[in-house]
Write an enzyme that holds these catalytic residues in place. Structure first.
Site, PDB file in Angstrom:
ATOM      1  N   ASP A 124      67.143  37.404  58.921  1.00 20.64           N
ATOM      2  CA  ASP A 124      66.298  37.757  57.779  1.00 20.64           C
ATOM      3  C   ASP A 124      67.107  37.520  56.505  1.00 20.64           C
ATOM      4  O   ASP A 124      67.710  38.433  55.942  1.00 20.64           O
ATOM      5  CB  ASP A 124      65.860  39.213  57.879  1.00 20.64           C
ATOM      6  CG  ASP A 124      64.942  39.625  56.735  1.00 20.64           C
ATOM      7  OD1 ASP A 124      64.516  38.733  55.958  1.00 20.64           O
ATOM      8  OD2 ASP A 124      64.674  40.832  56.603  1.00 20.64           O
ATOM      9  N   TYR A 181      69.507  31.465  48.628  1.00 23.50           N
ATOM     10  CA  TYR A 181      69.523  30.220  49.416  1.00 23.50           C
ATOM     11  C   TYR A 181      68.105  29.844  49.838  1.00 23.50           C
ATOM     12  O   TYR A 181      67.647  30.217  50.923  1.00 23.50           O
ATOM     13  CB  TYR A 181      70.429  30.393  50.643  1.00 23.50           C
ATOM     14  CG  TYR A 181      71.847  30.756  50.264  1.00 23.50           C
ATOM     15  CD1 TYR A 181      72.786  29.781  50.006  1.00 23.50           C
ATOM     16  CD2 TYR A 181      72.225  32.097  50.110  1.00 23.50           C
ATOM     17  CE1 TYR A 181      74.084  30.101  49.625  1.00 23.50           C
ATOM     18  CE2 TYR A 181      73.513  32.438  49.731  1.00 23.50           C
ATOM     19  CZ  TYR A 181      74.433  31.440  49.486  1.00 23.50           C
ATOM     20  OH  TYR A 181      75.709  31.771  49.106  1.00 23.50           O
ATOM     21  N   GLN A 201      71.403  28.279  45.383  1.00 20.88           N
ATOM     22  CA  GLN A 201      72.133  27.090  45.792  1.00 20.88           C
ATOM     23  C   GLN A 201      71.327  25.856  45.399  1.00 20.88           C
ATOM     24  O   GLN A 201      70.109  25.940  45.168  1.00 20.88           O
ATOM     25  CB  GLN A 201      72.338  27.140  47.313  1.00 20.88           C
ATOM     26  CG  GLN A 201      73.197  26.041  47.899  1.00 20.88           C
ATOM     27  CD  GLN A 201      74.605  26.057  47.352  1.00 20.88           C
ATOM     28  OE1 GLN A 201      74.823  25.528  46.277  1.00 20.88           O
ATOM     29  NE2 GLN A 201      75.537  26.654  48.067  1.00 20.88           N
ATOM     30  N   GLU A 249      78.148  25.491  34.753  1.00 19.72           N
ATOM     31  CA  GLU A 249      79.170  25.952  35.687  1.00 19.72           C
ATOM     32  C   GLU A 249      80.339  24.971  35.707  1.00 19.72           C
ATOM     33  O   GLU A 249      80.146  23.760  35.785  1.00 19.72           O
ATOM     34  CB  GLU A 249      78.579  26.072  37.098  1.00 19.72           C
ATOM     35  CG  GLU A 249      79.567  26.543  38.150  1.00 19.72           C
ATOM     36  CD  GLU A 249      78.875  26.822  39.472  1.00 19.72           C
ATOM     37  OE1 GLU A 249      77.927  27.645  39.475  1.00 19.72           O
ATOM     38  OE2 GLU A 249      79.255  26.212  40.485  1.00 19.72           O
ATOM     39  N   ARG A 264      80.434  36.366  48.781  1.00 19.34           N
ATOM     40  CA  ARG A 264      81.220  36.746  49.945  1.00 19.34           C
ATOM     41  C   ARG A 264      82.468  35.887  50.030  1.00 19.34           C
ATOM     42  O   ARG A 264      83.573  36.367  50.039  1.00 19.34           O
ATOM     43  CB  ARG A 264      80.380  36.580  51.221  1.00 19.34           C
ATOM     44  CG  ARG A 264      81.078  37.046  52.491  1.00 19.34           C
ATOM     45  CD  ARG A 264      80.573  36.273  53.691  1.00 19.34           C
ATOM     46  NE  ARG A 264      80.976  34.889  53.579  1.00 19.34           N
ATOM     47  CZ  ARG A 264      80.286  33.872  54.083  1.00 19.34           C
ATOM     48  NH1 ARG A 264      79.151  34.081  54.679  1.00 19.34           N
ATOM     49  NH2 ARG A 264      80.746  32.645  53.953  1.00 19.34           N
ATOM     50  N   GLY A 265      82.300  34.557  50.125  1.00 20.02           N
ATOM     51  CA  GLY A 265      83.422  33.637  50.190  1.00 20.02           C
ATOM     52  C   GLY A 265      84.176  33.739  51.492  1.00 20.02           C
ATOM     53  O   GLY A 265      83.890  34.561  52.360  1.00 20.02           O
TER      54      GLY A 265
END
Length: 606
Positions: free
Chosen positions: A167, A155, A186, A19, A109-110
């Site tokens: 949830d 996550y 993450q 990345e 989402r950001g």
């Protein structure tokens, strides 16, 4: 080629992907291309390119992804966030990606996210509130539905914005049910917790590939910064080990290599994990050392010193020899982008020489570096509930002055411009900063002058022991145009050729008396090596930081409801204020900068 198709065809040793993020300067971008070309020779299964919140890196992200895809022959994954994006931007990006032959999108989402029960945050496009909305949208468009392979984030330790009882695995399943093909997690350090989470993910019916994200630790400050940003739980032994070596970047870097190797060996030992996603920080050496040590490439494994090693706990330890804690004292080569936080100083545990390959390089480093620019992990940031609780509801410039003073007086520990508390050395210049801020010049960066402090000094020291460190004093603040005009005149009449300044506003107006080129404001002299320049302030780096800083005002404004006094104030600040950086080159006189600013007819403070 679709990423999941490549995964299904990869049957030998575990695969890896890389990345990268787009640097903030043209030179850094050009130099990153050479680095990516070199790392492409290691045959990663794919290369991911990150995306700034709200599309702030749209042009550079698309350009970088297109070059990697077309020129380097590596399948590219283009990150794409959907919230706070201008209407139509998502369509533009999808169209451009397909035209460039990119078949892989990482849907995030950001941007900002509303507190539960609050309508303070309103998406720029009501179609996009969650990552699942972006996934579903792509799948709903006939020309994209089958063309794109879509990845989403997972996550294992919970999202930083999650409320008790959320949830979160259900949220992940919603993304997969909407059409996501794979999951990248993450970063984390607790391998046992990851496998517990993975077991529950599978039990809930999520069967797509799950790829753990691993980031080799590069410097202590970036380790602290990213863990706080992402809410990562750090095992006590890692914190303890790093605390003892925190002031030597090379030892921290070596530790990070061995820890990453151990984590990856554990993750891939039983076949449940088919590959690893490596967050590179746009750096090369740690990545090569990790993969070489694992035997996944032909690069030589990292060297260790058995006399100094310490052992990892059994749940992480693969081989005591492989994770030895003996670290070399090879001089460091790049600074840490997170060492200068607001009025915190720029001298903590970072170094730079013309080489690029060793350490993160933020807004105070070399703007030609491929690693230039602050890097934040995707979909992480300040929780709005926490941000508003700490930063309050400023409705006037008086409120903003009180807010910045609260930070200087340690009543609050962060600001939108400063994610960490004040650095200890700030206390030596704190009265001056309070005087500026009380007068309406809101300080966001500074450091005191230092003349040959030992590198072992507990306040100012950094780097290998036995050396000496130096600093020129500088201060950065937001102000009005009238103050900028005063500074221009003051430099001409009282600067004596010893003062440099940069000033710019959110409308691209810019002033400076500084010549082009490097302006080192922190450097160190160490035995048996060249002078190390750790902190550089110059036109390109200031311009990049200025763009980011005014963007922070705008993003902060989004914490508050439309048409509120808070949003109007902060948006006006992003449009009307100037950012100023002033450097005094007389590092032998600790009062030189402050005398320049305050003596005689000093700054026009409010």
């Amino acid at each position: 080629m679709k990423f999941t198709d490549k995964i299904s065809q990869h049957s030998s040793k575990p695969f890896f992907s890389f990345e990268f993020f787009p640097p903030r300067t043209d030179q850094g971008f050009s130099n990153l291309l050479a680095r990516i070309k070199g790392l492409s020779a290691l045959e990663p299964l794919a290369i991911s390119v990150t995306w700034g919140a709200g599309g702030t890196t749209k042009q550079r992200s698309v350009e970088l992804a297109g070059i990697v895809q077309s020129q380097y022959g590596v399948d590219t994954v283009l990150h794409l966030t959907c919230t706070n994006m201008e209407r139509g931007m998502v369509d533009d990006v999808l169209r451009a990606a397909k035209k460039l032959g990119i078949q892989n999108i990482f849907a995030l989402r950001g941007g900002m996210y509303p507190p539960h029960g609050s309508d303070h945050w309103i998406p720029a496009d009501p179609r996009f509130v969650h990552a699942a909305d972006l996934v579903a949208y792509i799948r709903s468009i006939p020309e994209y539905a089958d063309y794109f392979c879509i990845g989403v984030a997972g996550y294992p330790e919970g999202h930083t914005e999650a409320e008790p009882g959320d949830d979160q695995i259900g949220r992940l399943k919603a993304k997969v049910d909407a059409g996501a093909d794979y999951v990248v997690t993450q970063l984390f350090y607790d391998v046992n917790n990851f496998f517990v989470w993975l077991k529950e993910v599978r039990r809930r019916g999520i069967s797509v590939p799950i790829i753990p994200g691993v980031m080799p630790i590069q410097t202590y400050a970036s380790f602290i910064r990213l863990n706080k940003l992402c809410g990562t739980r750090v095992p006590p032994y890692v914190s303890s080990d790093l605390e003892t070596i925190r002031h030597d970047d090379q030892k921290v870097k070596d530790y990070g290599v061995h820890l990453a190797m151990s984590i990856i060996r554990r993750l891939t030992a039983n076949g449940e994990v088919c590959g690893i996603h490596l967050c590179t920080f746009n750096l090369e050496k740690s990545v090569r050392r990790v993969l070489g040590g694992l035997g996944w490439t032909n690069d030589a494994p990292p060297q260790t010193n058995d006399q100094a090693h310490r052992h990892l706990p059994p749940d992480v330890l693969v081989s005591a020899h492989e994770v030895a804690r003996a670290m070399s004292t090879t001089p460091s080569q790049e600074p840490d982008p997170f060492s200068v936080q607001s009025t915190a100083t720029a001298s903590t545990a970072h170094k730079l020489t013309p080489g690029w390959d060793d350490f993160p390089n933020g807004r105070f480093g070399d703007p030609t570096s491929p690693a230039y620019g602050a890097y934040d992990m995707w979909d992480c940031g300040i929780n709005l509930n926490e941000g508003i609780a700490q930063w309050g509801n400023p409705k006037s410039t008086t409120d903003l002055t009180s807010f910045f003073l609260s930070y200087l007086n340690s009543a609050i520990s962060t600001t939108p411009f400063s994610p960490e508390p004040l650095n200890v050395e700030t206390s030596t210049i704190l009265p001056h900063l309070i005087r500026l801020t009380s007068g309406g010049l809101w300080t966001v960066g500074s450091q005191p002058a230092v003349d040959a402090a030992p590198s072992s000094d507990g306040v100012f020291g950094w780097g290998p022991r036995g050396g000496y460190v130096f600093q020129k004093s500088f201060v950065e603040f937001f102000c009005d145009r009238r103050t900028v005009e005063w500074i221009k005149e003051r430099v001409n009449t009282h600067g004596k050729g010893l003062v440099s300044f940069y000033a710019g506003d959110g409308q691209n107006d810019f002033f400076s008396n500084a010549e082009e080129g490097r302006n080192a404001v922190t450097w160190g002299v160490f035995p048996d090596q060249e002078i190390v320049q750790s902190t550089i302030i110059e036109r390109d780096s200031f311009a990049a930081w200025m763009e980011e800083a005014f963007g922070i005002w705008y993003q902060w404004a989004l914490f508050y409801p439309p048409d509120s006094a808070e949003r109007e104030l902060l948006e006006k600040a992003s449009e009307k204020l100037w950012l100023v950086s002033i450097i005094h080159h007389d590092y032998k006189n600790p009062e030189s900068l402050w005398d320049f600013l305050f003596e005689g007819e000093g700054l026009p403070l409010h």
